[in-house]
Design a protein around this motif. Structure first.
Motif, PDB file in Angstrom:
ATOM      1  N   ARG A  52       0.846  -1.252   0.181  1.00 20.19           N
ATOM      2  CA  ARG A  52      -0.173   0.050  -0.027  1.00 20.19           C
ATOM      3  C   ARG A  52       1.266   1.251  -0.082  1.00 20.19           C
ATOM      4  O   ARG A  52       0.321   2.435  -0.775  1.00 20.19           O
ATOM      5  CB  ARG A  52      -0.762  -0.331   1.417  1.00 20.19           C
ATOM      6  CG  ARG A  52      -1.723   1.439   0.987  1.00 20.19           C
ATOM      7  CD  ARG A  52      -2.031   1.383   2.296  1.00 20.19           C
ATOM      8  NE  ARG A  52      -1.513   1.757   3.516  1.00 20.19           N
ATOM      9  CZ  ARG A  52      -0.576   2.909   3.924  1.00 20.19           C
ATOM     10  NH1 ARG A  52      -0.253   4.060   2.938  1.00 20.19           N
ATOM     11  NH2 ARG A  52       0.451   2.693   4.706  1.00 20.19           N
ATOM     12  N   SER A  53       2.350   0.897   0.733  1.00 19.38           N
ATOM     13  CA  SER A  53       2.498   2.450   0.821  1.00 19.38           C
ATOM     14  C   SER A  53       4.028   2.350  -0.189  1.00 19.38           C
ATOM     15  O   SER A  53       4.721   3.725   0.272  1.00 19.38           O
ATOM     16  CB  SER A  53       3.219   2.635   2.153  1.00 19.38           C
ATOM     17  OG  SER A  53       4.325   1.342   2.161  1.00 19.38           O
ATOM     18  N   SER A  54       3.885   1.711  -0.598  1.00 18.15           N
ATOM     19  CA  SER A  54       4.936   1.361  -2.051  1.00 18.15           C
ATOM     20  C   SER A  54       6.286   1.109  -0.910  1.00 18.15           C
ATOM     21  O   SER A  54       7.097   1.532  -1.777  1.00 18.15           O
ATOM     22  CB  SER A  54       5.074   2.664  -3.087  1.00 18.15           C
ATOM     23  OG  SER A  54       4.237   2.234  -3.705  1.00 18.15           O
ATOM     24  N   ALA A  55       6.687   0.729  -0.109  1.00 14.66           N
ATOM     25  CA  ALA A  55       7.733   0.442   0.824  1.00 14.66           C
ATOM     26  C   ALA A  55       8.348  -0.456   0.263  1.00 14.66           C
ATOM     27  O   ALA A  55       7.447  -1.457  -0.071  1.00 14.66           O
ATOM     28  CB  ALA A  55       7.786   0.598   2.152  1.00 14.66           C
ATOM     29  N   ARG A  56       9.868  -0.409   0.576  1.00 16.34           N
ATOM     30  CA  ARG A  56      10.337  -2.037   0.507  1.00 16.34           C
ATOM     31  C   ARG A  56       9.650  -2.647   1.258  1.00 16.34           C
ATOM     32  O   ARG A  56       9.791  -2.626   2.531  1.00 16.34           O
ATOM     33  CB  ARG A  56      11.974  -1.348   0.042  1.00 16.34           C
ATOM     34  CG  ARG A  56      12.591  -1.307  -0.920  1.00 16.34           C
ATOM     35  CD  ARG A  56      13.633  -0.832  -1.108  1.00 16.34           C
ATOM     36  NE  ARG A  56      14.275  -0.595  -2.990  1.00 16.34           N
ATOM     37  CZ  ARG A  56      14.445  -1.094  -3.170  1.00 16.34           C
ATOM     38  NH1 ARG A  56      14.205  -2.476  -3.196  1.00 16.34           N
ATOM     39  NH2 ARG A  56      14.914  -0.740  -4.314  1.00 16.34           N
ATOM     40  N   TYR A  57      10.011  -4.779   0.711  1.00 19.73           N
ATOM     41  CA  TYR A  57      10.117  -5.026   1.813  1.00 19.73           C
ATOM     42  C   TYR A  57      10.388  -6.359   1.995  1.00 19.73           C
ATOM     43  O   TYR A  57      10.887  -6.849   0.163  1.00 19.73           O
ATOM     44  CB  TYR A  57       8.052  -5.840   1.451  1.00 19.73           C
ATOM     45  CG  TYR A  57       7.699  -6.726   2.975  1.00 19.73           C
ATOM     46  CD1 TYR A  57       7.386  -5.961   3.501  1.00 19.73           C
ATOM     47  CD2 TYR A  57       8.092  -8.299   2.519  1.00 19.73           C
ATOM     48  CE1 TYR A  57       7.564  -7.507   4.986  1.00 19.73           C
ATOM     49  CE2 TYR A  57       7.479  -8.923   3.290  1.00 19.73           C
ATOM     50  CZ  TYR A  57       6.613  -8.914   4.290  1.00 19.73           C
ATOM     51  OH  TYR A  57       6.584  -9.985   5.144  1.00 19.73           O
ATOM     52  N   VAL A  58      11.427  -7.418   2.347  1.00 21.23           N
ATOM     53  CA  VAL A  58      12.636  -8.153   2.169  1.00 21.23           C
ATOM     54  C   VAL A  58      11.451  -9.620   2.478  1.00 21.23           C
ATOM     55  O   VAL A  58      10.561  -9.633   3.780  1.00 21.23           O
ATOM     56  CB  VAL A  58      13.280  -7.858   3.110  1.00 21.23           C
ATOM     57  CG1 VAL A  58      14.358  -9.236   3.138  1.00 21.23           C
ATOM     58  CG2 VAL A  58      14.688  -6.793   2.485  1.00 21.23           C
ATOM     59  N   LEU A  59      11.253 -10.370   1.642  1.00 13.26           N
ATOM     60  CA  LEU A  59      10.299 -11.871   2.154  1.00 13.26           C
ATOM     61  C   LEU A  59      11.728 -12.251   2.551  1.00 13.26           C
ATOM     62  O   LEU A  59      12.424 -12.213   2.137  1.00 13.26           O
ATOM     63  CB  LEU A  59       9.744 -12.333   0.853  1.00 13.26           C
ATOM     64  CG  LEU A  59       8.914 -13.028   1.138  1.00 13.26           C
ATOM     65  CD1 LEU A  59       7.392 -13.336   2.211  1.00 13.26           C
ATOM     66  CD2 LEU A  59       8.504 -13.728   0.152  1.00 13.26           C
ATOM     67  N   ARG A  60      11.516 -12.620   3.838  1.00  8.33           N
ATOM     68  CA  ARG A  60      11.787 -14.076   4.320  1.00  8.33           C
ATOM     69  C   ARG A  60      11.307 -15.457   4.564  1.00  8.33           C
ATOM     70  O   ARG A  60      10.903 -15.737   5.034  1.00  8.33           O
ATOM     71  CB  ARG A  60      12.739 -13.359   5.577  1.00  8.33           C
ATOM     72  CG  ARG A  60      13.793 -12.750   5.747  1.00  8.33           C
ATOM     73  CD  ARG A  60      13.969 -12.037   7.427  1.00  8.33           C
ATOM     74  NE  ARG A  60      13.766 -10.281   7.661  1.00  8.33           N
ATOM     75  CZ  ARG A  60      13.706  -9.828   7.502  1.00  8.33           C
ATOM     76  NH1 ARG A  60      12.119  -9.983   7.308  1.00  8.33           N
ATOM     77  NH2 ARG A  60      13.822  -8.468   7.473  1.00  8.33           N
ATOM     78  N   VAL A  61      11.926 -16.666   3.850  1.00  5.15           N
ATOM     79  CA  VAL A  61      11.250 -17.949   3.611  1.00  5.15           C
ATOM     80  C   VAL A  61      12.450 -18.939   4.643  1.00  5.15           C
ATOM     81  O   VAL A  61      13.872 -18.542   4.085  1.00  5.15           O
ATOM     82  CB  VAL A  61      11.272 -18.131   2.058  1.00  5.15           C
ATOM     83  CG1 VAL A  61      10.511 -19.058   1.721  1.00  5.15           C
ATOM     84  CG2 VAL A  61      10.152 -17.208   1.740  1.00  5.15           C
ATOM     85  N   ARG A  62      11.322 -19.504   5.385  1.00  3.97           N
ATOM     86  CA  ARG A  62      12.842 -20.595   5.942  1.00  3.97           C
ATOM     87  C   ARG A  62      12.266 -21.916   5.034  1.00  3.97           C
ATOM     88  O   ARG A  62      10.969 -21.834   5.287  1.00  3.97           O
ATOM     89  CB  ARG A  62      12.928 -20.615   7.373  1.00  3.97           C
ATOM     90  CG  ARG A  62      13.478 -21.776   8.029  1.00  3.97           C
ATOM     91  CD  ARG A  62      14.141 -21.426   9.438  1.00  3.97           C
ATOM     92  NE  ARG A  62      13.482 -20.523   9.995  1.00  3.97           N
ATOM     93  CZ  ARG A  62      13.832 -20.206  11.658  1.00  3.97           C
ATOM     94  NH1 ARG A  62      14.278 -21.466  12.228  1.00  3.97           N
ATOM     95  NH2 ARG A  62      14.081 -19.101  11.270  1.00  3.97           N
ATOM     96  N   ALA A  63      13.205 -22.877   4.370  1.00  2.00           N
ATOM     97  CA  ALA A  63      13.002 -23.614   4.127  1.00  2.00           C
ATOM     98  C   ALA A  63      13.443 -24.716   4.454  1.00  2.00           C
ATOM     99  O   ALA A  63      14.501 -24.954   5.340  1.00  2.00           O
ATOM    100  CB  ALA A  63      14.030 -23.882   2.321  1.00  2.00           C
ATOM    101  N   THR A  64      12.740 -25.974   5.003  1.00  2.00           N
ATOM    102  CA  THR A  64      13.215 -26.895   5.732  1.00  2.00           C
ATOM    103  C   THR A  64      13.176 -28.833   5.848  1.00  2.00           C
ATOM    104  O   THR A  64      12.246 -28.703   4.447  1.00  2.00           O
ATOM    105  CB  THR A  64      12.390 -26.952   7.615  1.00  2.00           C
ATOM    106  OG1 THR A  64      11.102 -26.771   7.618  1.00  2.00           O
ATOM    107  CG2 THR A  64      12.965 -25.732   8.212  1.00  2.00           C
TER     108      THR A  64
END
Length: 64
Positions: A52-64
């Motif tokens: 919504r705010s056009s902010a950068r977002y870092v998606l963190r994914v943990r694969a197990t």
């Protein structure tokens, strides 16, 4: 693994913040469910706020 996404297009200023987030959340939930991702409601709300705010977002994914 970290994936960083570019800035999302700005949502029209005439749309309220709550409305924009409420429109984005179901789309994020459907995509997460279809991809079998275990995002919590808080995770999705944080992502929706960033979109919504056009902010950068870092998606963190943990694969197990």
């Amino acid at each position: 693994m970290n994936a960083s996404f570019g800035e999302a297009p700005a949502v029209s200023r005439s749309v309220s913040v709550r409305s924009a987030v409420s429109e984005i959340l179901p789309l994020l939930r459907r995509a997460a469910d279809e991809a079998l991702l275990g995002f919590t409601d808080a995770d999705l709300r944080e992502q929706a706020e960033a979109i919504r705010s056009s902010a950068r977002y870092v998606l963190r994914v943990r694969a197990t």
